[in-house]
Design an enzyme around this catalytic site. Structure first.
Site: not given
Lengths: 249, 79
Positions: A156, A143
């Site tokens: 995350y 990401s």
């Protein structure tokens, strides 16, 4: 040999998180290029629907990667279903957003387990087979926040940054055997995850993207298909950012 | 040569693609047979599979020669 660029005819691929938006798009793209696919995820009915849509060359291999034992079992199941795994796409992931000051240990650990430890365990198990065959492709889905950070996503962002390190370390360990390991780092893509954001936040996000829109799952899938192909044979340990120009890293 | 030694030799020859004559008991996988660190890991995995034994990482680190492998496997099989 096919004259078609990026053909995956005769190849096999295991895609985790295939019931999600990006995972399903990846499965469709690899399948479209000719690969037989094993679709993994926690929602068996969604996987079965996707397999039915794809028709031939599609297998369902449900797994809950929050369970540390699931990785070995999934690789064994996919090897059995496909005959072998040429391409492993570590796409499964989840979020448990919240400001770090209020983040529970459980929310930290769950995200690290599923988004970082599971790809490690799946890669370790799949590599045993790939080493013997002297070929293989692993594509990890990271990401942009693994590089830029993002408030509310300490867990995350850490997991996705960790995945970059994992990609590069593993790539060096197995490069001599013709196995490549790369990472595709999506920016903000239209999925259930971003649909959950309020409309004004979505607009604000798009305004930050030079190419003027949120990503589509297909934008990510195309990058994965490239890295999975024979044409990417000389690419390993690479991070391919697909983010509309939002962060030029 | 014991049955284990024969089988170990065969696995080493196949995996490293070396001449059988070079696979002596004293031969070091890395120094004499041209193995790299990944080869040694793969050899240990091949031994585990062929003999149905488990070779934990601390034991695997000590297996550097053909004889080391044979001795370890024979000891495991005897237990």
């Amino acid at each position: 040999m096919s004259a078609e660029l990026f053909s995956l005819a005769g190849k096999t691929a295991l895609i985790t998180g295939a019931s999600g938006g990006i995972g399903a798009a990846i499965a469709r793209a690899l399948h479209h290029q000719g690969a037989a696919v094993a679709l993994s995820g926690t929602r068996e009915s969604a996987l079965a629907t996707l397999a039915a849509e794809l028709g031939e060359r599609a297998h369902v291999c449900p797994a809950d990667l929050a369970d540390p034992k699931a990785a070995d079992a999934l690789i064994a199941a996919a090897e059995a279903a496909l005959g072998r795994i040429d391409i492993l796409v570590n796409n499964a992931g989840l979020t448990r957003d919240g400001l770090a000051l209020r983040m529970s240990d459980a929310d930290w650990q769950t995200v690290l387990d599923v988004d970082l430890a599971a790809p490690f365990r799946l890669s370790r198990a799949a590599l045993k087979f790939m080493l013997r065959r002297r070929s293989g492709r692993i594509v990890n889905i990271g990401s942009v926040v693994g590089s830029t950070g993002n408030p509310g996503q300490a867990n995350y962002a850490s997991a996705k940054a960790g995945l970059t390190g994992l990609t590069k370390a593993l790539a060096q360990e197995v490069a001599s055997r013709g196995i490549t390991i790369n990472l595709v780092a999506p920016g903000f893509v239209e999925t259930a995850m971003t649909d959950a954001l309020p409309e004004d936040q979505r607009k604000a996000l798009a305004a930050k993207i030079p190419l003027g829109r949120l990503g589509r799952p297909e934008d990510i899938a195309a990058a994965v298909a490239y890295l999975a192909s024979d044409e990417a044979a000389w690419v390993t340990g690479a991070i391919l950012h697909v983010n509309g120009g939002m962060a030029m890293l | 040569m014991s049955e284990v030694a024969e089988k170990v030799k065969k696995i080493v020859v196949e995996h490293l693609g070396v001449d059988e004559a070079k696979v002596t008991p004293e031969a070091s996988f890395i120094d004499d047979l041209g193995a790299d660190s990944l080869d040694t890991v793969e050899l240990v995995m091949a031994f585990e599979e062929a003999f149905g034994v488990e070779i934990p990482e601390d034991a695997a680190e000590k297996i550097t020669t053909v004889k080391d492998a044979v001795d370890y496997i024979e000891k495991q099989k005897a237990e």
